[in-house]
Design a protein around this motif. Sequence first.
Motif, PDB file in Angstrom:
ATOM      1  N   GLN A  46      28.798 -13.494  -5.417  1.00  0.00           N
ATOM      2  CA  GLN A  46      28.824 -14.869  -5.908  1.00  0.00           C
ATOM      3  C   GLN A  46      27.412 -15.366  -6.155  1.00  0.00           C
ATOM      4  O   GLN A  46      26.517 -15.144  -5.327  1.00  0.00           O
ATOM      5  N   ALA A  89      34.806  -3.291 -10.743  1.00  0.00           N
ATOM      6  CA  ALA A  89      34.640  -4.173 -11.889  1.00  0.00           C
ATOM      7  C   ALA A  89      33.955  -3.385 -13.001  1.00  0.00           C
ATOM      8  O   ALA A  89      33.143  -2.487 -12.731  1.00  0.00           O
ATOM      9  N   LYS A 129      29.065 -20.446  -9.663  1.00  0.00           N
ATOM     10  CA  LYS A 129      30.096 -19.583 -10.248  1.00  0.00           C
ATOM     11  C   LYS A 129      31.118 -19.191  -9.194  1.00  0.00           C
ATOM     12  O   LYS A 129      30.859 -19.247  -7.993  1.00  0.00           O
ATOM     13  N   GLU A 130      32.274 -18.756  -9.666  1.00  0.00           N
ATOM     14  CA  GLU A 130      33.315 -18.301  -8.751  1.00  0.00           C
ATOM     15  C   GLU A 130      32.942 -16.943  -8.167  1.00  0.00           C
ATOM     16  O   GLU A 130      32.174 -16.177  -8.750  1.00  0.00           O
ATOM     17  N   ARG A 131      33.534 -16.670  -7.017  1.00  0.00           N
ATOM     18  CA  ARG A 131      33.331 -15.367  -6.391  1.00  0.00           C
ATOM     19  C   ARG A 131      33.945 -14.289  -7.292  1.00  0.00           C
ATOM     20  O   ARG A 131      35.072 -14.425  -7.755  1.00  0.00           O
ATOM     21  N   GLU A 132      33.204 -13.221  -7.488  1.00  0.00           N
ATOM     22  CA  GLU A 132      33.556 -12.189  -8.459  1.00  0.00           C
ATOM     23  C   GLU A 132      33.873 -10.867  -7.765  1.00  0.00           C
ATOM     24  O   GLU A 132      33.112 -10.418  -6.900  1.00  0.00           O
TER      25      GLU A 132
END
Length: 128
Positions: free
Chosen positions: A43, A65, A47-50
């Motif tokens: 993160q 990812a 921003k959102e946690r990825e």
Amino acid sequence: QVQLVESGGGLVQAGGSLRLSCTASGRSSGRTFSYYAMGWFRQVPGKEREFVARISQSGDSTGYADSVRGRFTISRDNAKNTVYLQMNSLKPEDTAVYYCTADSSPIWTRQSSRYDYWGQGTQVTVSS
């Protein structure tokens, strides 16, 4: 309760490597570390946690990812209650706080809300 503690973050130049570790302690309902699928998220502020990577309970299945596939490798040692994230060919865009997480469900997911336990995070900074 399961406690997760990350380590191994730091400052590295672009193209360099780091290995993150996450050690689990405690038990929930008698479940040991090997009961949980484990994952890594990251993160950046605002921003959102990825999702980054996930590994199955036995370690025989992994997923990544698109942004890290081929550069990062997730692994685990159930005897040591530890999951690792080997990060190679680091880029400035990999800069983030990295979180270790545990999932009691075997169903594959990239949604952070589906994971049960989280560590406090470790900062990774990649300079250009």
